[in-house]
Design a protein around this motif. Structure first.
Motif, mmCIF file in Angstrom:
data_model
loop_
_atom_site.group_PDB
_atom_site.id
_atom_site.type_symbol
_atom_site.label_atom_id
_atom_site.label_comp_id
_atom_site.label_asym_id
_atom_site.label_seq_id
_atom_site.Cartn_x
_atom_site.Cartn_y
_atom_site.Cartn_z
ATOM 1 N N ASP A 86 0.817 -1.178 0.054
ATOM 2 C CA ASP A 86 0.062 -0.002 -0.008
ATOM 3 C C ASP A 86 0.813 1.239 0.218
ATOM 4 O OD1 ASP A 86 0.663 -0.419 2.544
ATOM 5 O OD2 ASP A 86 -0.978 0.029 3.558
ATOM 6 N N ILE A 87 1.890 1.114 0.844
ATOM 7 C CA ILE A 87 2.729 2.153 0.973
ATOM 8 C C ILE A 87 4.181 2.164 1.194
ATOM 9 C CG2 ILE A 87 2.247 2.715 3.369
ATOM 10 C CD1 ILE A 87 2.208 5.786 3.091
ATOM 11 N N LEU A 88 4.869 2.991 0.524
ATOM 12 C CA LEU A 88 6.541 2.788 0.862
ATOM 13 C C LEU A 88 6.745 4.204 1.643
ATOM 14 C CD1 LEU A 88 9.423 1.772 0.330
ATOM 15 C CD2 LEU A 88 9.180 2.540 -2.051
ATOM 16 N N GLU A 89 7.159 3.734 2.906
ATOM 17 C CA GLU A 89 7.483 5.011 3.732
ATOM 18 C C GLU A 89 8.925 4.810 4.151
ATOM 19 O OE1 GLU A 89 4.953 7.302 7.033
ATOM 20 O OE2 GLU A 89 4.311 5.322 6.723
ATOM 21 N N SER A 90 9.181 4.114 5.354
ATOM 22 C CA SER A 90 10.646 4.000 5.880
ATOM 23 C C SER A 90 11.399 3.060 4.791
ATOM 24 C CB SER A 90 10.658 3.284 7.222
ATOM 25 O OG SER A 90 10.086 2.115 7.375
ATOM 26 N N GLY A 91 10.461 2.240 4.328
ATOM 27 C CA GLY A 91 11.105 1.172 3.313
ATOM 28 C C GLY A 91 11.644 -0.010 3.955
ATOM 29 N N ARG A 92 11.572 -0.267 5.266
ATOM 30 C CA ARG A 92 12.120 -1.462 5.901
ATOM 31 C C ARG A 92 11.474 -2.520 5.706
ATOM 32 N NH1 ARG A 92 13.613 2.522 10.681
ATOM 33 N NH2 ARG A 92 11.481 2.637 10.924
ATOM 34 N N THR A 93 9.995 -2.464 5.711
ATOM 35 C CA THR A 93 9.314 -3.693 5.742
ATOM 36 C C THR A 93 9.674 -4.347 4.171
ATOM 37 O OG1 THR A 93 7.703 -2.829 7.215
ATOM 38 C CG2 THR A 93 7.015 -4.683 5.533
ATOM 39 N N LEU A 94 9.521 -3.319 3.078
ATOM 40 C CA LEU A 94 9.754 -3.814 1.718
ATOM 41 C C LEU A 94 11.041 -4.268 1.619
ATOM 42 C CD1 LEU A 94 7.497 -1.293 -0.140
ATOM 43 C CD2 LEU A 94 6.982 -3.803 -0.207
ATOM 44 N N ALA A 95 12.068 -3.586 1.915
ATOM 45 C CA ALA A 95 13.482 -4.137 1.760
ATOM 46 C C ALA A 95 13.388 -5.517 2.550
ATOM 47 C CB ALA A 95 14.328 -3.122 2.434
ATOM 48 N N PHE A 96 12.909 -5.737 3.701
ATOM 49 C CA PHE A 96 12.954 -7.034 4.340
ATOM 50 C C PHE A 96 12.254 -8.061 3.275
ATOM 51 C CE2 PHE A 96 10.838 -10.293 6.895
ATOM 52 C CZ PHE A 96 11.819 -10.622 7.673
ATOM 53 N N ALA A 97 11.196 -8.050 2.763
ATOM 54 C CA ALA A 97 10.700 -8.694 2.095
ATOM 55 C C ALA A 97 11.278 -9.173 0.695
ATOM 56 C CB ALA A 97 9.009 -8.289 1.741
ATOM 57 N N ARG A 98 11.724 -8.077 0.185
ATOM 58 C CA ARG A 98 12.577 -8.154 -1.254
ATOM 59 C C ARG A 98 13.754 -8.904 -1.005
ATOM 60 N NH1 ARG A 98 15.608 -2.856 -2.206
ATOM 61 N NH2 ARG A 98 16.644 -3.909 -0.449
ATOM 62 N N ASP A 99 14.497 -8.539 0.226
ATOM 63 C CA ASP A 99 15.782 -9.358 0.374
ATOM 64 C C ASP A 99 15.401 -10.905 0.681
ATOM 65 O OD1 ASP A 99 17.042 -7.050 0.050
ATOM 66 O OD2 ASP A 99 17.366 -6.751 2.140
ATOM 67 N N LYS A 100 14.351 -11.390 1.407
ATOM 68 C CA LYS A 100 13.856 -12.516 1.700
ATOM 69 C C LYS A 100 13.628 -13.262 0.397
ATOM 70 C CE LYS A 100 13.615 -13.386 6.088
ATOM 71 N NZ LYS A 100 14.571 -13.991 6.944
ATOM 72 N N LEU A 101 12.913 -12.488 -0.644
ATOM 73 C CA LEU A 101 12.625 -13.341 -1.756
ATOM 74 C C LEU A 101 13.784 -13.606 -2.792
ATOM 75 C CD1 LEU A 101 9.182 -11.433 -2.389
ATOM 76 C CD2 LEU A 101 9.351 -13.854 -1.673
ATOM 77 N N LEU A 102 14.572 -12.542 -2.842
ATOM 78 C CA LEU A 102 15.841 -12.702 -3.440
ATOM 79 C C LEU A 102 16.594 -13.856 -2.973
ATOM 80 C CD1 LEU A 102 16.616 -8.792 -4.346
ATOM 81 C CD2 LEU A 102 16.007 -10.673 -6.094
ATOM 82 N N ALA A 103 16.970 -13.932 -1.700
ATOM 83 C CA ALA A 103 17.593 -14.965 -0.962
ATOM 84 C C ALA A 103 17.232 -16.342 -1.379
ATOM 85 C CB ALA A 103 17.898 -14.745 0.277
ATOM 86 N N ARG A 104 15.819 -16.328 -1.638
ATOM 87 C CA ARG A 104 15.110 -17.625 -2.097
ATOM 88 C C ARG A 104 15.307 -18.073 -3.564
ATOM 89 N NH1 ARG A 104 9.674 -16.739 1.451
ATOM 90 N NH2 ARG A 104 10.602 -16.907 3.585
ATOM 91 N N ASN A 130 10.168 11.046 1.514
ATOM 92 C CA ASN A 130 11.074 11.725 2.569
ATOM 93 C C ASN A 130 11.098 11.070 3.899
ATOM 94 O OD1 ASN A 130 8.240 12.289 2.799
ATOM 95 N ND2 ASN A 130 8.542 14.255 3.656
ATOM 96 N N ARG A 131 10.587 10.025 3.974
ATOM 97 C CA ARG A 131 10.633 9.237 5.190
ATOM 98 C C ARG A 131 11.307 7.913 4.982
ATOM 99 N NH1 ARG A 131 6.685 9.818 9.471
ATOM 100 N NH2 ARG A 131 5.778 11.670 9.327
ATOM 101 N N ARG A 132 12.109 7.748 4.084
ATOM 102 C CA ARG A 132 12.905 6.495 3.794
ATOM 103 C C ARG A 132 13.909 6.477 4.814
ATOM 104 N NH1 ARG A 132 9.939 5.727 0.903
ATOM 105 N NH2 ARG A 132 10.390 5.913 -1.248
ATOM 106 N N LYS A 133 13.998 5.070 5.189
ATOM 107 C CA LYS A 133 15.259 4.923 6.122
ATOM 108 C C LYS A 133 15.892 3.552 5.553
ATOM 109 C CE LYS A 133 13.576 7.097 9.942
ATOM 110 N NZ LYS A 133 13.626 8.217 9.924
#
Length: 187
Positions: free
Chosen positions: A100-118, A133-136
């Protein structure tokens, strides 16, 4: 305390933008496509997006990841928990991670990295709203519906304390002092 919800993006603007996103994704000619919706907030956007992808001539499978970093609050934490994981094989597949929303990016980066690792061939990110402007975390969405101002948004699947997901538009919350605790919705 009471609050008002002001419309930020109406139903028609959302529908039009999703059709455009679907055409853009279809033009990428992805291989053995798997759409992975990040629950809970993306469920309405993901449903509308995969139907638009069908209209754009795409064949795909649909999966879900339920990740949590918010709980019942309004501010995300650094801890991300997998509450439900993807069950399909991801090896050598192109994946569209839908949120729904890309804010800090932590959740999506976590999911992306998990899927790439698989072994995913690629993981592209499609979000309805982007708050750059909220990206971490180091992540950029490949497909963005709208850039979102720095406001707390609800509706179209997004919530505040598990409320207002059902709104057919995206609005932002403006707290007001008042005699009762009921939320008011308005335009």
């Amino acid at each position: 305390m009471t609050a008002t919800i002001h419309t930020l993006f109406d139903e028609q603007a959302i529908a039009t933008r999703i059709e455009t996103l679907a055409r853009d994704i279809a033009a990428a000619r992805l291989h053995d496509l798997l759409a992975v919706a990040v629950l809970k907030g993306s469920f309405i956007f993901a449903a509308d997006l995969v139907r638009a992808l069908h209209r754009a001539g795409m064949t795909l499978e649909m999966e879900f990841m339920h990740l949590s970093s918010y709980g019942a609050g309004t501010v995300g934490s650094d801890t991300i928990r997998i509450l439900r994981d993807v069950e399909s094989e991801v090896n050598d597949r192109d994946i569209i991670l839908v949120d729904d929303i890309l804010e800090s990016g932590r959740t999506l980066a976590f999911a992306r990295d998990k899927l790439l690792a698989r072994g995913a061939r690629s993981v592209r990110v499609a979000v309805l709203l982007d708050k750059p402007n909220r990206r971490k975390a180091s992540i950029v969405a490949d497909y963005v519906g709208f850039e979102c101002p720095d406001k707390f948004v609800v509706g179209y699947g997004m919530d505040m304390g598990h409320a207002w997901r059902q709104l057919p538009y995206i609005g932002y919350v403006v707290p007001e002092e008042g005699p009762d605790d009921a939320m008011q919705t308005g335009v």
